[in-house]
Design a protein around this motif. Structure first.
Motif, short mmCIF file in Angstrom:
data_model
loop_
_atom_site.label_atom_id
_atom_site.label_comp_id
_atom_site.label_asym_id
_atom_site.label_seq_id
_atom_site.Cartn_x
_atom_site.Cartn_y
_atom_site.Cartn_z
N GLU A 7 1.15 -7.11 -13.06
CA GLU A 7 1.83 -8.35 -13.40
C GLU A 7 0.83 -9.47 -13.74
O GLU A 7 1.03 -10.23 -14.68
CB GLU A 7 2.70 -8.78 -12.21
CG GLU A 7 3.98 -9.44 -12.61
CD GLU A 7 4.88 -9.66 -11.41
OE1 GLU A 7 6.09 -9.52 -11.59
OE2 GLU A 7 4.39 -9.94 -10.30
N ARG A 8 -0.26 -9.55 -12.98
CA ARG A 8 -1.20 -10.68 -13.16
C ARG A 8 -2.06 -10.51 -14.41
O ARG A 8 -2.20 -11.43 -15.20
CB ARG A 8 -2.09 -10.79 -11.92
CG ARG A 8 -3.02 -11.98 -11.90
CD ARG A 8 -3.79 -12.04 -10.60
NE ARG A 8 -4.62 -10.86 -10.39
CZ ARG A 8 -5.83 -10.69 -10.92
NH1 ARG A 8 -6.36 -11.61 -11.69
NH2 ARG A 8 -6.52 -9.58 -10.67
N THR A 61 -6.87 -6.24 -4.86
CA THR A 61 -5.89 -5.65 -3.95
C THR A 61 -4.76 -6.66 -3.74
O THR A 61 -5.01 -7.87 -3.67
CB THR A 61 -6.52 -5.30 -2.58
OG1 THR A 61 -7.18 -6.46 -2.09
CG2 THR A 61 -7.50 -4.17 -2.68
N GLY A 62 -3.55 -6.16 -3.69
CA GLY A 62 -2.39 -7.04 -3.54
C GLY A 62 -1.73 -7.39 -4.86
O GLY A 62 -0.63 -7.96 -4.85
N ILE A 67 7.26 -1.80 -8.70
CA ILE A 67 6.81 -0.47 -8.28
C ILE A 67 6.05 -0.55 -6.95
O ILE A 67 6.32 0.20 -6.02
CB ILE A 67 5.92 0.17 -9.36
CG1 ILE A 67 6.70 0.41 -10.63
CG2 ILE A 67 5.32 1.48 -8.85
CD1 ILE A 67 5.86 0.90 -11.80
N GLY A 68 5.09 -1.45 -6.88
CA GLY A 68 4.29 -1.56 -5.66
C GLY A 68 3.14 -2.51 -5.85
O GLY A 68 3.04 -3.19 -6.87
N THR A 69 2.26 -2.56 -4.85
CA THR A 69 1.09 -3.44 -4.93
C THR A 69 -0.18 -2.62 -4.85
O THR A 69 -0.19 -1.51 -4.29
CB THR A 69 1.10 -4.45 -3.77
OG1 THR A 69 1.26 -3.72 -2.55
CG2 THR A 69 2.22 -5.46 -3.90
N LEU A 94 -1.79 2.64 -5.10
CA LEU A 94 -0.74 1.63 -4.90
C LEU A 94 0.00 1.87 -3.58
O LEU A 94 0.16 3.03 -3.17
CB LEU A 94 0.28 1.69 -6.03
CG LEU A 94 -0.22 1.54 -7.46
CD1 LEU A 94 0.96 1.61 -8.42
CD2 LEU A 94 -0.97 0.24 -7.66
N SER A 95 0.42 0.79 -2.97
CA SER A 95 1.38 0.89 -1.85
C SER A 95 2.76 0.73 -2.45
O SER A 95 3.06 -0.32 -3.04
CB SER A 95 1.16 -0.23 -0.84
OG SER A 95 -0.06 -0.06 -0.21
N PRO A 96 3.63 1.73 -2.35
CA PRO A 96 4.95 1.61 -2.97
C PRO A 96 5.74 0.45 -2.38
O PRO A 96 5.58 0.13 -1.19
CB PRO A 96 5.62 2.94 -2.65
CG PRO A 96 4.57 3.83 -2.16
CD PRO A 96 3.47 3.00 -1.63
N ALA A 97 6.58 -0.14 -3.20
CA ALA A 97 7.41 -1.26 -2.73
C ALA A 97 8.46 -0.77 -1.74
O ALA A 97 8.88 -1.50 -0.86
CB ALA A 97 8.09 -1.92 -3.93
N VAL A 98 8.85 0.48 -1.90
CA VAL A 98 9.96 1.01 -1.11
C VAL A 98 9.44 1.85 0.06
O VAL A 98 8.44 2.55 -0.09
CB VAL A 98 10.86 1.90 -2.02
CG1 VAL A 98 11.98 2.54 -1.23
CG2 VAL A 98 11.41 1.08 -3.17
#
Lengths: 285, 171
Positions: free
Chosen positions: A190-191, A224-225, A243-245, A262-266
């Protein structure tokens, strides 16, 4: 009661079973490639088995929820205090968001986009069965073709993207999650607006990672993040689903080039209800 | 009668495996109650029962999870293999059947990994092997009580005594 027959009967049974095994291998090969399906059999089995599985899953969830509720009353008080504080902060943020939303509407109007997803519809479904082996991350939900679900419809939770519908029968659908190692999604940081492909890597590697993002451009500077969303370039998922971070950034290159974990959002271990996006949003994008 | 008993035991094992087992795994490692029960049935009843039971149970799982053939192949091969080896070598003690179950379950666990490899998913083989062996070891450990229980239940008089406690008693 052991099966007894003459040597001839024994041989015939062995040959028949061997032939069935060969047939199953061939059937599996064909079903993987999508050439061969037995929809009527899958529908019939789902019709009988799904209610029972749903009952067992609901009973398990009720017991687990009851136990968790008792354990978390103390935590809830802390949570209430934290949420009250967060609510104040969000109200402040919301007023600035409303301003941004109005600006966005104006810009969309300028672009001639009147409605982004006119056909977006959601179907709520409950998880009735989960694949137990560690190799796949697949689960079955209690909504199917007669509820308007189609193959490849995106599946979401309130936390973010879960995956897509892999198989549909009349009354059930099988969902392939993002973390299954057969899964791939076009992602966008996103960034930085860097594009990449997010691959499921559940239990594939030793470091308990679940999701990797590959094919990132050279020189992309991620932190990260950083949030990763769907880019919509794969033609399956619409743009903008969370999706995740970014959890860690690899300094090495894998076979597919530089990658990030990635750490999944879910929370894939505790999915109970899902939303299925119907109406072909990805095509609209 | 034993067949009915086996079916009655296979049904809850199948339900557990499809609806609950996923909640009782740690990093993908857990027991496969269905495989253990099928191995025990194959040893007690013969390879044909193991093969047919494995085929039927596997096909139901295949229909539930949408890949026709994968589980039917695994469970049928497991039932057939365990039954045939037992028939050939007459494994009477509990340790040898448990070791046989360990081998069969490990072979069964390898099948999805091979499938994933051919489906172009990344598989770290060292880690995969470790997980396969851990799963198979858990299955073999569970096999011992399950097999002892099933062997006892297969003695018809035990079941009959619990179902019909007054049968044959003189008053």
């Amino acid at each position: 009661m052991r099966w007894k027959a003459g040597a001839g009967g024994h041989k015939i049974a062995l040959i028949v079973c061997g032939a069935v095994l060969c047939l199953l291998t061939a059937l599996f090969g064909l079903s993987v490639t999508g050439i061969f399906k037995i929809p009527f059999l899958e529908s019939a089995v789902s019709f009988v088995v799904t209610p029972v599985q749903g009952f067992v899953t609901n009973a398990y969830n009720a017991v687990r929820s009851g136990l968790e509720e008792r354990a978390t009353i103390a935590q809830l008080n802390e949570e209430i205090a934290r949420l009250t504080e967060e609510n104040r902060r969000l109200q402040a943020e919301m007023s600035s968001m409303e301003e941004l939303e109005r600006e966005n509407e104006r810009l969309l109007g300028l672009l001639g986009v009147t409605e982004v997803n006119p056909e977006t519809e959601y179907v709520a479904a409950s998880v009735v069965a989960k694949e137990a082996g560690g190799w796949f991350s697949v689960f079955t939900v209690n909504k199917g073709a007669r509820d308007g679900v189609e193959k490849d419809d995106p599946v979401l939770s309130d936390e973010g993207l879960i995956g897509r519908v892999m198989e549909v029968t009349d009354s059930t659908s099988v969902v392939l999650t993002l973390i299954d190692s057969r899964s791939a999604v076009a992602g966008l940081v996103e960034r930085t607006r860097d594009n990449g492909i997010c691959h499921g890597s559940l239990y594939v590697y030793e470091n308990d990672e679940m999701l990797r993002m590959n094919y990132l451009p050279e020189g992309s500077e991620l932190n990260t993040g950083d949030r990763v969303i769907t880019s919509g370039l794969d033609g399956v998922y619409p743009k903008g689903l969370f999706i995740g971070t970014v959890r860690s950034i690899s300094r090495e290159s894998s076979g597919d080039g530089r990658y990030v974990v990635l750490s999944p959002a879910v929370d894939f271990a505790h999915i109970e209800e899902v939303l299925i996006m119907t109406g072909g949003q990805a095509a609209e994008e | 009668m034993r067949v009915i008993l086996d079916i009655l035991l296979l049904l809850p094992a199948l339900l557990y495996q499809s609806a609950l087992a996923a909640h009782f795994t740690y990093r993908g490692v857990g027991v496969d109650l269905l495989a253990v029960l099928l191995a025990s049935i194959a040893i007690n009843q013969g390879w044909l029962y193991g093969a047919v039971g494995g085929f039927a149970a596997g096909l139901i799982l295949d229909c539930t999870f949408g890949h026709i053939g994968l589980y039917a192949l695994q469970y049928m091969a497991l039932g057939m293999f365990v039954g045939l080896v037992n028939e050939r070598f007459r494994l009477d003690a509990i340790v040898l059947p448990a070791l046989l179950t360990l081998g069969a379950c490990a072979a069964r666990e390898i099948v999805p990994a091979v499938y994933l490899y051919f489906a172009r998913a990344t598989v770290s083989w060292g880690y995969a092997l470790l997980r396969v062996l851990l799963c198979a070891a858990l299955d073999a450990a569970l096999f011992v009580p399950v097999h002892l229980l099933l062997r006892r239940l297969h003695r018809w008089d035990v079941v009959r005594a619990s179902l019909f406690p007054f049968h044959g008693r003189k008053w």
